[in-house]
Write an enzyme that holds these catalytic residues in place. Structure first.
Site, short mmCIF file in Angstrom:
data_model
loop_
_atom_site.label_atom_id
_atom_site.label_comp_id
_atom_site.label_asym_id
_atom_site.label_seq_id
_atom_site.Cartn_x
_atom_site.Cartn_y
_atom_site.Cartn_z
N HIS A 411 0.82 -1.22 0.00
CA HIS A 411 0.00 0.00 0.00
C HIS A 411 0.85 1.26 0.00
CE1 HIS A 411 0.59 1.00 4.34
NE2 HIS A 411 0.62 -0.30 4.52
N CYS A 430 2.67 -4.98 6.91
CA CYS A 430 2.39 -4.75 5.49
C CYS A 430 3.57 -4.06 4.82
CB CYS A 430 1.12 -3.92 5.33
SG CYS A 430 -0.40 -4.85 5.67
#
Length: 519
Positions: A411, A430
């Site tokens: 992301h 992440c």
């Protein structure tokens, strides 16, 4: 040719029965071996005196003898003991037990060569990779039909990476036998303009590594600075040409340590011994990069931030398939972050992190004024926490989804300054991308003539929207402290989570040793 005089050619009926009974008995503890021999009528594939059995025996012992070339320990396959078992097999019954022992050793070696000798998840809980194990019975079935030597040659990974790692392993072994790169540099740091014995030692060591030619110069001049810069590039360091503390630590790293990294990388390559996909995304956690690979070539690369080196934040290693991207995403705060980080803040100040919304079990936004945060524990806190789409959203303006049970994805991020750091391990697990829009354009270019226009049209709405990838893309999160370059040369990175150290320890316990090979 290995000819074993104790083996009986063409046994008579009673001998055949005794042999078959022994094979069935010896194989009873291994369902795959038992199934193979049941299917083939309990016929020998190893212990006939001549012909194809002899060729198979020879191929197996040759493969064991060369196991160390693959970074596997010869001792694990006990060739001396196996040979003694064969030589002492004077009766049909003894020959039956020897037959099964050969198959057990063969299966262990075949699987080790093809998909690795270690079970990744047993080494480190963050290595959640699904190893592509082959059916054990199929090894025996296919081997019995194949050219024995050719079968063994086909087992290890056929990737250029594996071949180059094997070549580097041999080179380092030869270096180790010659004493390595010589004396270490007796300084914690050096910089351009300095001179003296430590600078000469730095020049000599970099020369031994191939970064600079021989010279009588004693100063840290422009040529030495350039050599240091190239070393820094090859080791994932800030390429400023200054041999600071971190750079000096890497320069003084010995050949033995680099050899360990290469052997670990070979084991890791066996764990992923299957096609990665003509187009795939590759994230090397230790290199802090994310790449798009098309037909073996890097077509896009961007810096990344990975999980911090804390027990519950390290980025796991696994492969999955990217199916879609979410533009203007809502951040659904993971439960662990909600109760461990935000709940304590809200207990101290109910208006803390005011950019976040609290949502009840029916999906309704709840006013903080109505909540007594101190009445809840991590276990009993009943609300979900969400952050609506915005420039301040923790996920930035786009996330790339390969749905998985670890809740890991790629992301954007509003925290751009972290991409300038040398070591970029800061996230909750992440993978944050430095150039997420360009990454999106590169992915979308396969399905539209105007990837920028398509992406921007969704972005400008300010609303959360999903864009599917017409051709899903495999994603591989790997962890390599040693890897090669297609144009030649090695790259080394720091073992940020200590995973490779644990893998080496397990390999060492299993019998892998560093050998110094004379060139």
């Amino acid at each position: 040719m290995i000819v074993l005089t104790g083996l009986l050619p063409a046994p008579v009926s009673a001998q055949v029965t005794a042999f078959k009974q022994a094979v069935a008995e010896a194989a009873s503890s291994d369902k795959d071996i038992a199934a193979f021999y049941k299917a083939n009528g309990y016929k020998a594939i190893w212990t006939g005196a001549f012909g194809r059995d002899a060729s198979r025996r020879k191929a197996l012992f040759e493969a064991i003898d060369h196991a160390d070339d693959q970074g596997l320990p010869v001792s694990r396959y006990n060739p001396q003991g196996l040979m003694e078992t064969l030589k002492s097999a004077k009766t049909p019954r003894a020959r039956g037990f020897a037959e099964v022992e050969m198959s057990k050793t063969f299966l262990r070696l075949a699987r080790d060569m093809q998909t690795g000798m270690l079970t990744p998840s047993k080494i480190d809980s963050g290595i959640v990779r699904a190893v592509p194990y082959r059916d054990r019975m199929s090894y025996l079935t296919n081997f019995a039909k194949s050219n024995p030597r050719g079968f063994f040659r086909a087992l290890p990974p056929k990737t250029p990476e594996y071949a180059r790692l094997m070549k580097e392993k041999l080179r380092l072994e030869q270096l180790l036998a010659r004493g390595g790169w010589g004396a270490t540099v007796p300084a914690s740091a050096l910089k351009p303009g300095q001179s003296g014995a430590a600078v000469v030692a730095l020049r000599n060591r970099l020369g031994a590594m191939g970064y600079i030619g021989r010279s009588s110069a004693q100063s840290y001049d422009a040529s030495l600075q350039k050599a240091v810069q190239q070393f820094q590039i090859d080791h994932g360091l800030a390429a400023d040409g200054v041999a600071g503390e971190g750079t000096m630590r890497e320069i003084n790293m010995g050949v033995a340590d680099r050899l360990k990294s290469v052997i670990v990388a070979m084991e890791r390559e066996r764990w992923v011994n299957q096609p990665r996909g003509k187009r795939h995304v590759l994230v090397n956690i230790t290199d802090f990069t994310a790449q798009i690979i098309d037909n073996g070539k890097i077509t896009f690369e961007t810096r990344s931030v990975v999980g911090a080196n804390n027990s519950d934040r390290r980025t796991p290693e696994f492969s999955d398939v990217m199916e879609y991207m979410v533009i203007n995403p809502t951040w659904n705060v993971p439960r662990s972050i909600a109760v461990k980080e935000y709940l304590p803040m809200m207990k101290r100040n109910r208006n803390a992190a005011s950019h976040l919304r609290l949502v009840d079990s029916r999906g309704r936004t709840v006013s903080r004024s109505s909540i007594n945060f101190n009445a809840y524990t991590e276990r009993t806190f009943p609300f979900a926490i969400k952050q609506p789409p915005s420039n301040r959203n923790a996920l930035g303006l786009v996330k790339f989804m390969f749905p998985n049970k670890y809740n890991i994805y790629l992301h954007d991020t509003p925290s751009k300054s972290l991409f300038q750091r040398e070591i970029r391990a800061f996230s909750h697990g992440c993978v944050r991308l430095s150039q997420p829009f360009d990454f999106a354009y590169a992915l979308l270019a396969k399905q539209t003539s105007d990837p920028v226009g398509l992406f921007q049209s969704h972005l400008k709405t300010g609303r959360e929207s999903v864009v599917k990838l017409e051709q899903p893309v495999p994603v591989h999160l790997i962890y390599r402290t040693a890897y090669t370059q297609a144009k030649g040369g090695m790259q080394y990175r720091r073992d940020i989570y200590g995973r490779d150290a644990r893998i080496w320890e397990a390999l060492s316990k299993a019998g892998v040793v560093l050998r110094g090979v004379r060139g």
